[in-house]
Motif scaffolding. Structure first.
Motif, mmCIF file in Angstrom:
data_model
loop_
_atom_site.group_PDB
_atom_site.id
_atom_site.type_symbol
_atom_site.label_atom_id
_atom_site.label_comp_id
_atom_site.label_asym_id
_atom_site.label_seq_id
_atom_site.Cartn_x
_atom_site.Cartn_y
_atom_site.Cartn_z
ATOM 1 N N THR A 72 59.641 54.025 14.441
ATOM 2 C CA THR A 72 60.234 55.304 14.784
ATOM 3 C C THR A 72 59.162 56.261 15.308
ATOM 4 O OG1 THR A 72 60.050 55.924 12.448
ATOM 5 C CG2 THR A 72 62.181 55.143 13.213
ATOM 6 N N SER A 73 59.526 57.052 16.293
ATOM 7 C CA SER A 73 58.583 57.999 16.882
ATOM 8 C C SER A 73 58.586 59.348 16.150
ATOM 9 C CB SER A 73 58.932 58.228 18.359
ATOM 10 O OG SER A 73 60.256 58.750 18.479
ATOM 11 N N ARG A 74 59.537 59.540 15.254
ATOM 12 C CA ARG A 74 59.631 60.765 14.459
ATOM 13 C C ARG A 74 60.405 60.446 13.185
ATOM 14 N NH1 ARG A 74 62.661 60.871 18.943
ATOM 15 N NH2 ARG A 74 64.927 61.076 18.764
ATOM 16 N N ASN A 75 60.499 61.420 12.293
ATOM 17 C CA ASN A 75 61.153 61.197 10.986
ATOM 18 C C ASN A 75 60.550 59.984 10.279
ATOM 19 O OD1 ASN A 75 62.805 63.327 11.730
ATOM 20 N ND2 ASN A 75 64.474 62.010 12.389
ATOM 21 N N ASN A 76 59.221 59.925 10.273
ATOM 22 C CA ASN A 76 58.528 58.775 9.696
ATOM 23 C C ASN A 76 58.323 58.973 8.194
ATOM 24 O OD1 ASN A 76 58.236 57.675 12.341
ATOM 25 N ND2 ASN A 76 56.489 59.032 12.670
ATOM 26 N N HIS A 77 59.435 59.034 7.487
ATOM 27 C CA HIS A 77 59.387 59.337 6.061
ATOM 28 C C HIS A 77 58.974 58.119 5.242
ATOM 29 C CE1 HIS A 77 61.232 62.982 7.359
ATOM 30 N NE2 HIS A 77 62.394 62.415 7.651
ATOM 31 N N ASP A 78 58.440 58.391 4.074
ATOM 32 C CA ASP A 78 58.037 57.348 3.133
ATOM 33 C C ASP A 78 59.267 56.948 2.333
ATOM 34 O OD1 ASP A 78 56.897 55.709 1.258
ATOM 35 O OD2 ASP A 78 55.751 57.278 0.257
ATOM 36 N N TYR A 79 59.938 55.891 2.785
ATOM 37 C CA TYR A 79 61.184 55.486 2.139
ATOM 38 C C TYR A 79 60.915 54.590 0.939
ATOM 39 C CZ TYR A 79 63.797 57.350 6.100
ATOM 40 O OH TYR A 79 64.337 58.175 7.047
ATOM 41 N N MET A 80 61.483 54.979 -0.194
ATOM 42 C CA MET A 80 61.400 54.205 -1.429
ATOM 43 C C MET A 80 62.810 53.771 -1.812
ATOM 44 S SD MET A 80 58.088 54.537 -2.129
ATOM 45 C CE MET A 80 57.874 54.184 -3.866
ATOM 46 N N GLY A 81 62.931 52.585 -2.414
ATOM 47 C CA GLY A 81 64.248 52.117 -2.825
ATOM 48 C C GLY A 81 65.195 51.913 -1.659
ATOM 49 N N PHE A 82 64.666 51.589 -0.502
ATOM 50 C CA PHE A 82 65.436 51.446 0.730
ATOM 51 C C PHE A 82 66.468 50.328 0.608
ATOM 52 C CE2 PHE A 82 65.869 49.490 4.947
ATOM 53 C CZ PHE A 82 66.140 50.584 5.752
ATOM 54 N N GLN A 83 67.725 50.617 1.000
ATOM 55 C CA GLN A 83 68.790 49.622 0.882
ATOM 56 C C GLN A 83 69.755 49.744 2.049
ATOM 57 O OE1 GLN A 83 69.459 47.145 -1.679
ATOM 58 N NE2 GLN A 83 70.802 46.525 -0.015
ATOM 59 N N THR A 84 69.841 48.709 2.884
ATOM 60 C CA THR A 84 70.778 48.742 4.005
ATOM 61 C C THR A 84 72.197 48.456 3.516
ATOM 62 O OG1 THR A 84 70.327 46.412 4.500
ATOM 63 C CG2 THR A 84 69.071 48.070 5.712
ATOM 64 N N ILE A 85 73.167 49.111 4.168
ATOM 65 C CA ILE A 85 74.586 48.882 3.903
ATOM 66 C C ILE A 85 75.301 48.774 5.247
ATOM 67 C CG2 ILE A 85 74.710 49.923 1.606
ATOM 68 C CD1 ILE A 85 75.517 52.546 2.903
ATOM 69 N N LYS A 86 76.599 48.557 5.218
ATOM 70 C CA LYS A 86 77.351 48.251 6.434
ATOM 71 C C LYS A 86 77.231 49.338 7.489
ATOM 72 C CE LYS A 86 81.864 46.482 7.882
ATOM 73 N NZ LYS A 86 83.217 46.062 7.413
ATOM 74 N N ASP A 87 77.267 50.596 7.077
ATOM 75 C CA ASP A 87 77.241 51.688 8.054
ATOM 76 C C ASP A 87 75.916 52.443 8.086
ATOM 77 O OD1 ASP A 87 77.487 52.915 5.597
ATOM 78 O OD2 ASP A 87 79.002 54.361 6.248
ATOM 79 N N GLY A 88 74.841 51.837 7.550
ATOM 80 C CA GLY A 88 73.557 52.530 7.600
ATOM 81 C C GLY A 88 72.616 52.097 6.498
ATOM 82 N N PHE A 89 72.021 53.075 5.827
ATOM 83 C CA PHE A 89 71.162 52.759 4.687
ATOM 84 C C PHE A 89 71.106 53.916 3.704
ATOM 85 C CE2 PHE A 89 67.965 54.751 7.539
ATOM 86 C CZ PHE A 89 67.296 55.614 6.666
ATOM 87 N N TYR A 90 70.838 53.555 2.446
ATOM 88 C CA TYR A 90 70.478 54.509 1.400
ATOM 89 C C TYR A 90 68.973 54.440 1.197
ATOM 90 C CZ TYR A 90 75.352 54.726 -0.366
ATOM 91 O OH TYR A 90 76.700 54.901 -0.519
ATOM 92 N N SER A 91 68.410 55.548 0.743
ATOM 93 C CA SER A 91 67.005 55.509 0.367
ATOM 94 C C SER A 91 66.662 56.704 -0.502
ATOM 95 C CB SER A 91 66.107 55.496 1.605
ATOM 96 O OG SER A 91 64.777 55.157 1.249
ATOM 97 N N SER A 92 65.455 56.672 -1.001
ATOM 98 C CA SER A 92 64.842 57.802 -1.669
ATOM 99 C C SER A 92 63.452 57.918 -1.064
ATOM 100 C CB SER A 92 64.805 57.567 -3.183
ATOM 101 O OG SER A 92 64.439 58.745 -3.862
#
Length: 307
Positions: A72-92
């Motif tokens: 990603t060229s922006r919004n380069n957040h440090d994702y923890m607990g990343f989990q993909t789902i059907k319509d996107g992803f959850y994360s912390s």
């Protein structure tokens, strides 16, 4: 003079067009990753309608397509607990440096690969390291490590995007330490928690668990529709196994990459769109993919280094 004036306007228009093209290029969200070293991987999965492999890092998500890594060229957040789902992803996790977002992120969701984040719960309050979710329904499970505004310490799940939470009763859970958790892709009542003793499996939202013992420590696990695939460390070597959800005593050995105790699998993910495809992430930031029912593994990232 009119001709000269027209020519000047044309030249200006061309400049504006070139500037617009340049701005469009700057707005490109995913760009080719080159000369990158990924130091930490905090999650993995398959996203979008194409079932593209993706890993979550300290510097945002990286996806792998057509033999190339993109970042990603922006919004380069440090994702923890990343989990993909059907319509996107959850994360912390934590926002990138200079972001206006609060730290920590709490529970967030994105349906556009992280271009925008929906703040669901505990924004600016909690960082969840352990997250799991059912791919189809989006029911999310988490382990909360410290008291927050709604939850004490323990395992919880939410069926409405973090608005309400129910604590798992954990009857039959005898382990004092865990390696991780995973949720069935279509049956959101089914959760597996794994670790040193084996796999603890629940079919009623974590109220009651039964132990599926293993001969050594389970380091990663993923669900297929009718089975679980998990990795173990046996005699300092990594092995891969599949066990039927219907007959939990039937354990089949699968081909695994050549790995040892210094480089164990920490994430194992099945492509929910193509069960024959699987991804494995190791503790030394190697990433492998298999597209032939685990008969052959290809390394697509070595020690986190993208040339």
């Amino acid at each position: 003079m009119k001709h000269l004036k027209w020519g000047l306007l044309s030249f200006t228009s061309i400049n504006l067009l070139l500037a617009a093209c340049s701005n469009d290029e700057q707005k490109e969200y995913f760009i080719k990753a080159e000369n990158e070293t990924i130091e930490h991987i905090h999650g993995a999965g398959y996203w979008s309608k194409e079932g593209t492999p993706v890993i979550a890092t300290h510097g945002g998500p990286f996806e792998y397509r057509d033999g190339t890594w993109y970042k990603t060229s922006r919004n380069n957040h440090d994702y923890m607990g990343f989990q993909t789902i059907k319509d996107g992803f959850y994360s912390s996790g934590h926002p990138e440096e200079g972001s206006d977002l609060k730290n920590p992120l709490g529970l967030v969701k994105s349906t556009d690969k992280g271009e925008s984040l929906e703040k669901l719960a505990f924004y600016g309050e909690t960082d969840f390291h352990y997250l799991g979710a059912s791919y189809e329904s989006g029911t999310v499970y988490t382990y909360n490590e410290a008291q927050n505004s709604k939850m004490g310490q323990g395992f919880f799940y939410s069926k409405n995007k973090g608005e309400d939470w129910t604590q798992l009763e954990l009857n039959g859970m005898t382990s004092t330490s865990i390696g991780g958790l995973d949720i069935h892709p279509s049956k959101d009542n089914m959760i597996a928690i794994y670790g040193e003793e084996g796999v603890f499996l629940s079919k009623n939202y974590g109220n009651d668990f039964s132990l599926i013992p293993t001969t050594s420590m389970v380091t990663s696990l993923t669900f297929k529709e009718d089975s679980m695939v998990y990795s173990m460390l046996e005699n300092d070597k990594v092995s891969l196994h599949e066990i039927s959800l219907n007959d939990q005593k039937k354990d089949s050995s699968l081909v695994a990459p050549s790995l040892d105790k210094e480089n164990i699998p920490i994430y194992l993910e099945v492509n929910p769109l193509k069960e024959g495809e699987m991804m494995m992430v190791t503790s030394m930031n190697d990433v492998f993919v298999s597209k032939r029912q685990e008969k052959k593994w290809n390394k697509i990232l070595s020690k986190g280094e993208i040339k």
